[in-house]
Design a protein around this motif. Structure first.
Motif, short mmCIF file in Angstrom:
data_model
loop_
_atom_site.label_atom_id
_atom_site.label_comp_id
_atom_site.label_asym_id
_atom_site.label_seq_id
_atom_site.Cartn_x
_atom_site.Cartn_y
_atom_site.Cartn_z
N SER A 76 -7.41 0.76 3.10
CA SER A 76 -7.90 2.00 3.96
C SER A 76 -7.70 3.03 2.70
O SER A 76 -7.07 3.31 2.03
CB SER A 76 -6.90 2.54 4.83
OG SER A 76 -7.57 3.75 5.26
N ASP A 77 -9.17 3.82 2.82
CA ASP A 77 -9.27 5.13 1.90
C ASP A 77 -8.51 6.18 2.18
O ASP A 77 -8.46 7.11 1.46
CB ASP A 77 -10.86 5.02 1.54
CG ASP A 77 -11.55 5.71 2.66
OD1 ASP A 77 -10.83 6.03 3.88
OD2 ASP A 77 -12.51 5.60 2.66
N TYR A 135 -4.39 -2.21 11.48
CA TYR A 135 -4.79 -3.18 10.43
C TYR A 135 -4.04 -4.29 10.37
O TYR A 135 -4.79 -5.28 9.94
CB TYR A 135 -4.89 -2.14 9.23
CG TYR A 135 -6.00 -1.08 9.13
CD1 TYR A 135 -6.97 -1.04 10.09
CD2 TYR A 135 -5.65 0.00 8.25
CE1 TYR A 135 -7.59 0.17 9.85
CE2 TYR A 135 -6.50 1.09 8.41
CZ TYR A 135 -7.71 1.25 9.30
OH TYR A 135 -8.32 2.49 9.33
N SER A 162 -3.47 3.18 12.75
CA SER A 162 -3.65 2.91 11.36
C SER A 162 -2.99 1.80 10.84
O SER A 162 -3.75 0.60 10.88
CB SER A 162 -3.45 4.21 10.47
OG SER A 162 -1.78 4.55 10.71
N LYS A 207 -11.77 -3.49 5.60
CA LYS A 207 -11.50 -1.99 5.14
C LYS A 207 -11.61 -1.19 6.34
O LYS A 207 -12.26 -1.18 7.36
CB LYS A 207 -12.86 -1.84 4.37
CG LYS A 207 -13.09 -0.34 3.91
CD LYS A 207 -14.45 -0.04 3.29
CE LYS A 207 -14.78 1.38 2.97
NZ LYS A 207 -15.68 1.71 2.37
N GLY A 208 -10.64 -0.02 6.15
CA GLY A 208 -10.64 1.20 7.18
C GLY A 208 -10.47 2.36 6.43
O GLY A 208 -10.76 2.66 5.37
N THR A 209 -10.54 3.51 7.43
CA THR A 209 -10.54 4.64 6.85
C THR A 209 -9.37 5.62 7.35
O THR A 209 -9.16 6.86 6.72
CB THR A 209 -11.71 5.54 7.35
OG1 THR A 209 -11.77 5.60 8.53
CG2 THR A 209 -13.09 5.07 6.68
N LYS A 210 -8.38 5.03 8.07
CA LYS A 210 -7.44 5.74 8.76
C LYS A 210 -6.13 6.12 7.48
O LYS A 210 -5.91 5.41 6.96
CB LYS A 210 -6.47 5.03 10.07
CG LYS A 210 -7.56 4.84 10.99
CD LYS A 210 -7.85 6.20 11.80
CE LYS A 210 -8.64 5.92 13.13
NZ LYS A 210 -9.06 6.96 13.76
N THR A 266 -16.72 -3.52 5.23
CA THR A 266 -16.72 -4.05 6.50
C THR A 266 -17.67 -5.13 7.21
O THR A 266 -17.67 -5.21 8.31
CB THR A 266 -17.39 -2.42 7.31
OG1 THR A 266 -18.69 -2.44 6.67
CG2 THR A 266 -16.41 -1.39 7.00
#
Length: 341
Positions: free
Chosen positions: A337-338, A210, A206, A190-193, A178
């Motif tokens: 994204s995780d 990105y 999402s 980096k994302g989490t969606k 990030t």
């Protein structure tokens, strides 16, 4: 009479010694004396040569036909030493108008080095199986060794992706992070969606968000890098979702799908997370991931009947060896994204 029997016994013993000697004599260089003559097959130099030529052919055929897809997301970098330094990754070069002296971009002081590793896959061939002509069990093993050798780059690159949230790239940050530093500001790739197709709004928050972020990446002089994401990399658990997002005309809420055909789906079964997904730009000469090859996978064998393992354990060997490693290219060419939110 006793002396006659004694003479016959000595003669018979001498004759047996002459007859049996060739089967148990130690071979001298270049001859084809029998090493072993028990069971259904004679184990000699010609037998071993034919056997291992056949195994090598099986290995090579499997190697040439095995599927491999690492080239879709990684670049191959030849290596001529034990390691490669990637200082040049510290600058993402772009042409600019030449006014006055050239603006020479200095490489960063910190090094990014990829050290080659040794790789192997080895199969033992029991001498008794050769004696007994029981060799059918080794063909499938030679095939599997060939397939494994062909897919070594896939394994290396998949490990890079699996560790990309916790392994560092050339800038000392995690590859997907990030707070990459660009011109004094933090930039995130980096994302989490979660990858979503239930509504256009979720897809935009999402995949869409990105994708837009990647297109807006700039160099350290504030100029757009023209990143063009074209690969959607997913694990098997997200294959259907990714394919629907890339192919369907309308999403589940009935609204038109603005992302149809915007990327090619690549499914990697070696990815360990069922939720993480990755958007990549592989249109550039430099790819997001690096497969570094010092020695390509090759077939190797141990067929010397005098080798310690053969003498002590009755084991010949064959398999594959290689020297290679993996690393990270430009982080600007990927967004991960995780998938946890």
């Amino acid at each position: 009479m006793k002396s006659m029997f004694k003479f016959l016994a000595v003669a018979v013993s001498a004759l047996l010694a002459v007859v049996c000697l060739p089967a148990f004599a130690s071979p001298s260089p270049g001859n084809d004396l029998l090493l072993f003559a028990f069971g259904g097959m004679i184990v000699n130099k010609d037998t071993l040569s034919s056997l291992f030529i056949s195994l090598k052919t099986t290995f090579n055929n499997a190697f040439s036909t095995a599927e491999s897809q690492w080239q879709k997301i990684a670049m191959k970098v030849p290596s001529s030493t034990g390691q490669n330094d990637y200082l040049w990754l510290s600058k993402f070069p772009k042409m600019k108008k030449w006014i006055g002296d050239k603006n020479v971009k200095a490489l960063e002081a910190a090094k990014y080095t990829i050290v080659n590793d040794d790789w192997e896959a080895t199969v033992e061939v029991d001498r008794n199986d050769i004696d007994d002509d029981n060799l059918g069990i080794y063909g499938p093993q030679a095939q599997m060794a060939g397939e494994s050798a062909k897919q070594l780059p896939d394994e290396i690159v998949a490990d890079l992706v699996n560790n990309s949230f916790v392994a560092k790239g050339f800038d000392g940050q995690y590859f997907f992070d990030t707070d990459h530093l660009v011109a004094g500001a933090s930039v995130s790739n980096k994302g989490t969606k979660a990858l979503a197709i239930s509504t256009v709004a979720l897809a935009m928050a999402s995949y869409g968000a990105y994708r837009t972020a990647m297109k807006k990446f700039k160099d350290d002089e504030g100029r757009p890098l023209a990143v063009a994401p074209n690969i959607l990399l997913v694990p098997p658990a997200l294959e259907d979702t990714a394919n629907l997002l890339m192919t369907t005309d309308r999403l589940e809420d009935g609204k038109p799908n603005p992302y149809k055909g915007t990327a090619t789906v690549v499914v990697e079964p070696r990815l360990t997370s069922d939720t993480a997904w990755f958007l990549l730009d592989t249109t550039k000469p430099v790819k997001p991931f690096i497969y570094q090859e010092r020695k390509a996978p090759v077939f190797v064998q141990q067929t010397d009947p005098q080798a310690a393992d053969v003498f002590n354990r009755k084991k010949f060997k064959f398999g594959a060896e290689a020297r290679a490693a993996g690393g990270y290219g430009f982080w600007q060419l990927g967004f991960g994204s995780d998938g946890t939110t």
